[in-house]
Design a protein around this motif. Structure first.
Motif, PDB file in Angstrom:
ATOM      1  N   LEU A  31       0.829  -1.195   0.000  1.00 35.88           N
ATOM      2  CA  LEU A  31       0.000   0.000   0.000  1.00 35.88           C
ATOM      3  C   LEU A  31       0.871   1.255   0.000  1.00 35.88           C
ATOM      4  CD1 LEU A  31      -2.957   1.018   0.215  1.00 35.88           C
ATOM      5  CD2 LEU A  31      -2.787   0.737   2.698  1.00 35.88           C
ATOM      6  N   THR A  32       2.043   1.173   0.657  1.00 36.10           N
ATOM      7  CA  THR A  32       3.010   2.269   0.686  1.00 36.10           C
ATOM      8  C   THR A  32       4.406   1.696   0.515  1.00 36.10           C
ATOM      9  OG1 THR A  32       3.649   2.297   3.032  1.00 36.10           O
ATOM     10  CG2 THR A  32       1.549   3.359   2.454  1.00 36.10           C
ATOM     11  N   ASP A  33       5.374   2.582   0.314  1.00 37.79           N
ATOM     12  CA  ASP A  33       6.765   2.158   0.390  1.00 37.79           C
ATOM     13  C   ASP A  33       7.267   2.337   1.822  1.00 37.79           C
ATOM     14  OD1 ASP A  33       7.368   4.892   0.721  1.00 37.79           O
ATOM     15  OD2 ASP A  33       7.832   5.165  -1.401  1.00 37.79           O
ATOM     16  N   GLU A  34       8.581   2.192   2.038  1.00 35.99           N
ATOM     17  CA  GLU A  34       9.119   2.204   3.390  1.00 35.99           C
ATOM     18  C   GLU A  34       9.263   3.604   3.974  1.00 35.99           C
ATOM     19  OE1 GLU A  34      12.457  -0.306   4.144  1.00 35.99           O
ATOM     20  OE2 GLU A  34      11.532  -2.057   3.188  1.00 35.99           O
ATOM     21  N   SER A  35       8.850   4.631   3.243  1.00 30.53           N
ATOM     22  CA  SER A  35       8.810   5.967   3.834  1.00 30.53           C
ATOM     23  C   SER A  35       7.748   6.051   4.918  1.00 30.53           C
ATOM     24  CB  SER A  35       8.556   7.033   2.767  1.00 30.53           C
ATOM     25  OG  SER A  35       7.265   6.886   2.191  1.00 30.53           O
ATOM     26  N   LEU A  36       6.749   5.160   4.864  1.00 31.73           N
ATOM     27  CA  LEU A  36       5.698   5.071   5.880  1.00 31.73           C
ATOM     28  C   LEU A  36       5.690   3.668   6.462  1.00 31.73           C
ATOM     29  CD1 LEU A  36       2.711   6.905   4.127  1.00 31.73           C
ATOM     30  CD2 LEU A  36       4.320   7.847   5.793  1.00 31.73           C
ATOM     31  N   TYR A  37       5.259   3.553   7.731  1.00 30.46           N
ATOM     32  CA  TYR A  37       5.230   2.239   8.357  1.00 30.46           C
ATOM     33  C   TYR A  37       4.161   2.221   9.443  1.00 30.46           C
ATOM     34  CZ  TYR A  37       7.106  -2.340   9.490  1.00 30.46           C
ATOM     35  OH  TYR A  37       7.251  -3.694   9.661  1.00 30.46           O
ATOM     36  N   ALA A  38       3.780   0.978   9.817  1.00 29.95           N
ATOM     37  CA  ALA A  38       2.784   0.754  10.884  1.00 29.95           C
ATOM     38  C   ALA A  38       1.474   1.463  10.563  1.00 29.95           C
ATOM     39  CB  ALA A  38       3.327   1.183  12.241  1.00 29.95           C
ATOM     40  N   GLY A  39       0.902   1.149   9.404  1.00 30.08           N
ATOM     41  CA  GLY A  39      -0.314   1.814   8.952  1.00 30.08           C
ATOM     42  C   GLY A  39      -1.537   1.480   9.777  1.00 30.08           C
ATOM     43  N   ARG A  40      -2.443   2.469   9.867  1.00 34.99           N
ATOM     44  CA  ARG A  40      -3.752   2.292  10.490  1.00 34.99           C
ATOM     45  C   ARG A  40      -4.815   2.908   9.584  1.00 34.99           C
ATOM     46  NH1 ARG A  40      -3.482  -1.611  14.370  1.00 34.99           N
ATOM     47  NH2 ARG A  40      -2.354  -0.948  16.237  1.00 34.99           N
ATOM     48  N   LEU A  41      -5.924   2.201   9.424  1.00 36.81           N
ATOM     49  CA  LEU A  41      -7.064   2.721   8.699  1.00 36.81           C
ATOM     50  C   LEU A  41      -8.034   3.337   9.693  1.00 36.81           C
ATOM     51  CD1 LEU A  41      -7.517  -0.273   6.243  1.00 36.81           C
ATOM     52  CD2 LEU A  41      -6.699   2.028   5.656  1.00 36.81           C
ATOM     53  N   VAL A  42      -8.465   4.567   9.411  1.00 39.20           N
ATOM     54  CA  VAL A  42      -9.335   5.312  10.317  1.00 39.20           C
ATOM     55  C   VAL A  42     -10.484   5.892   9.498  1.00 39.20           C
ATOM     56  CG1 VAL A  42      -9.493   7.230  11.944  1.00 39.20           C
ATOM     57  CG2 VAL A  42      -7.379   5.895  11.803  1.00 39.20           C
ATOM     58  N   ARG A  43     -11.708   5.740  10.004  1.00 39.50           N
ATOM     59  CA  ARG A  43     -12.887   6.314   9.351  1.00 39.50           C
ATOM     60  C   ARG A  43     -13.321   7.561  10.107  1.00 39.50           C
ATOM     61  NH1 ARG A  43     -18.062   2.545   8.773  1.00 39.50           N
ATOM     62  NH2 ARG A  43     -17.874   2.667  11.048  1.00 39.50           N
ATOM     63  N   ASP A  44     -13.565   8.652   9.368  1.00 36.54           N
ATOM     64  CA  ASP A  44     -14.060   9.860  10.024  1.00 36.54           C
ATOM     65  C   ASP A  44     -15.575   9.768  10.190  1.00 36.54           C
ATOM     66  OD1 ASP A  44     -15.304  10.634   7.629  1.00 36.54           O
ATOM     67  OD2 ASP A  44     -13.835  12.196   7.165  1.00 36.54           O
ATOM     68  N   ARG A  45     -16.167  10.768  10.789  1.00 31.26           N
ATOM     69  CA  ARG A  45     -17.597  10.702  11.115  1.00 31.26           C
ATOM     70  C   ARG A  45     -18.490  10.914   9.901  1.00 31.26           C
ATOM     71  NH1 ARG A  45     -15.781  14.111  15.603  1.00 31.26           N
ATOM     72  NH2 ARG A  45     -14.894  12.643  17.115  1.00 31.26           N
ATOM     73  N   ASP A  46     -17.887  11.255   8.768  1.00 24.95           N
ATOM     74  CA  ASP A  46     -18.625  11.340   7.508  1.00 24.95           C
ATOM     75  C   ASP A  46     -18.487  10.069   6.684  1.00 24.95           C
ATOM     76  OD1 ASP A  46     -19.555  13.982   7.929  1.00 24.95           O
ATOM     77  OD2 ASP A  46     -17.601  14.769   7.305  1.00 24.95           O
ATOM     78  N   GLY A  47     -17.846   9.051   7.264  1.00 23.33           N
ATOM     79  CA  GLY A  47     -17.722   7.766   6.593  1.00 23.33           C
ATOM     80  C   GLY A  47     -16.544   7.633   5.649  1.00 23.33           C
TER      81      GLY A  47
END
Length: 335
Positions: free
Chosen positions: A260-276
C-alpha cells in the motif's frame, strides 16, 4: 502538516473516537537518546487529541512501564482501544520484561472511563501458545512475537476477536509470520486459537495487523520491512501491505498481499471519520536519505483500485501498486 514533537520521536499508533474528539495513542521516545534505534526500550505510550484528524494537541501520556517485577516492567508497546458494552474503554497493549531482556512479548490490558486516565490490570492476558506458535527457545528468531493486538467484533461471530503479530512453529525460519488469533466473551478472559493465516507467504513477521470494511469490501493491512521478508521475497521492498479478504474473520490468504506504501511510511492504520471517509495513517519512517523521521503522517485518503486492491487515493504510491508478491511453487493454499 504531520504531527511532529520537537523533543520526541513518535511511531506506531492506534486510534479511538469518543464522539467529540479523536484520540491517537502512539509509541514515543526522547530525542535525547540520539540514536533512534534505542527508542524501542526507552518508550512510553503518548496521547494526543483532535477534532478533525489533522490538527493534534498533545495531552499527558497514557502508559509507562510498570514497576518490576512485572511482564511489562521494560516496555509498553503497540495496541488498540475498544469500548465495551459497559462503557469502559479498554486498551490492549504489548508488554515486555527486564528479566527476559525484552525478548518475550505478551498482551496486557488497561482500562479507562475517559480515555485520559488509564489503570493497568494485573498480569498478562495472552501470550504465544506453543501448540501453534513459535517460542523464543526455538532459537529461530530474535524475539518471541506476540504483539500489536487488534481487538474487534466480527458480525455473525459471538464475542470479541484479537489479531496479533505472531510466528508459526512450522516452516522456514524466515517465513513463519502469521496473524495470531485469540477470542473472548467479556474482553477480560482470552482463549488462544490457531492462527488465521498460514506460514510460507513470504513474511518473517506481519506487524500491526488491522481489518476494516471500506465501501462494502473487507481488507487486512499489516506492515513488514524488506529485511523481514523471506529469502524468496528479498528482492522486494517493504512498507505497509494490504490484503483483500472476503470477510473480517480468517483465514486470510497473505499470499495476495500487495504494498500500500513504500518504506517511507510504516505501521499503517485505517481510520474512518464521522462522515464515513476512510484514511490511512502511518508514521513517517525514513526520509529520502534513509534517515529515521519519527512523526505521525497526515491522513491519506484510500480507495479501491480497478485491480481490486486498496490504494492510497492521491497517487503518491502508484509506482508500487504492481508489486504483488510472487507465489512460489508449493506454497499451500489457505482454506
Amino acid at each position: 502538516m504531520p504531527f511532529t514533537l520537537p523533543d520526541a520521536w513518535t511511531w506506531d499508533m492506534w486510534f479511538a473516537d469518543d464522539g467529540t474528539d479523536y484520540h491517537v495513542f502512539y509509541l514515543k521516545a526522547s530525542r535525547a537518546l540520539h540514536d533512534p534505534n534505542r527508542r524501542h526500550f526507552h518508550v512510553t505510550v503518548g496521547h494526543a487529541v483532535s477534532d478533525d484528524l489533522r490538527t493534534w494537541r498533545e495531552v499527558p501520556d497514557a502508559l509507562i512501564a510498570a514497576d518490576g517485577p512485572a511482564f511489562d516492567d521494560f516496555t509498553t508497546w503497540t495496541g488498540s482501544v475498544v469500548r465495551g458494552q459497559d462503557g469502559v474503554w479498554r486498551m490492549f497493549y504489548t508488554g515486555t520484561s527486564r528479566a527476559e531482556a525484552g525478548t518475550i512479548q505478551r498482551v496486557g490490558l488497561a482500562t479507562s472511563t475517559d480515555l485520559y486516565h488509564w489503570e493497568k490490570q494485573p498480569g498478562a492476558i495472552a501470550e504465544a501458545d506453543p501448540r501453534w506458535y513459535e517460542k523464543f527457545d526455538s532459537g529461530d528468531w530474535f524475539d518471541e512475537a506476540w504483539r500489536d493486538p487488534w481487538v474487534f467484533e466480527a458480525p455473525g461471530i459471538p464475542g470479541w476477536q484479537m489479531l496479533v503479530t505472531a510466528r508459526s512453529k512450522q516452516g522456514a525460519a524466515d517465513d513463519r509470520g502469521v496473524i495470531g488469533h485469540a477470542t473472548s466473551k467479556d474482553l477480560s478472559t482470552w482463549t488462544l486459537q490457531p492462527p488465521w493465516s498460514e506460514p510460507g507467504a513470504g513474511f518473517g513477521q506481519l506487524e500491526v495487523p488491522q481489518v476494516a470494511e471500506i465501501d462494502g469490501r473487507h481488507v487486512l493491512i499489516f506492515s513488514c520491512l524488506a529485511g523481514e521478508l523471506s529469502a524468496s521475497r528479498r528482492d522486494s521492498a517493504g512498507g505497509v501491505w494490504a490484503v483483500p479478504i472476503d470477510r473480517p474473520e480468517g483465514p486470510y490468504d497473505i499470499r495476495r498481499a500487495v504494498r500500500l506504501t513504500d518504506e517511507s511510511l510504516y505501521a499503517g492504520r485505517l481510520v474512518r471519520d464521522r462522515d464515513g471517509r476512510w484514511y490511512l495513517f502511518a508514521f513517517l519512517h525514513v526520509d529520502p536519505a534513509g534517515e529515521f523521521v519519527g512523526a505521525l503522517s497526515d491522513p491519506l485518503p484510500v480507495s479501491w483500485g480497478t485491480d481490486g486492491n486498496l490504494r492510497v487515493a492521491d497517487g503518491r504510491f502508484d509506482h508500487i501498486h504492481n508489486g504483488a508478491l510472487r507465489v512460489p511453487a508449493g506454497t499451500p493454499n489457505v482454506t
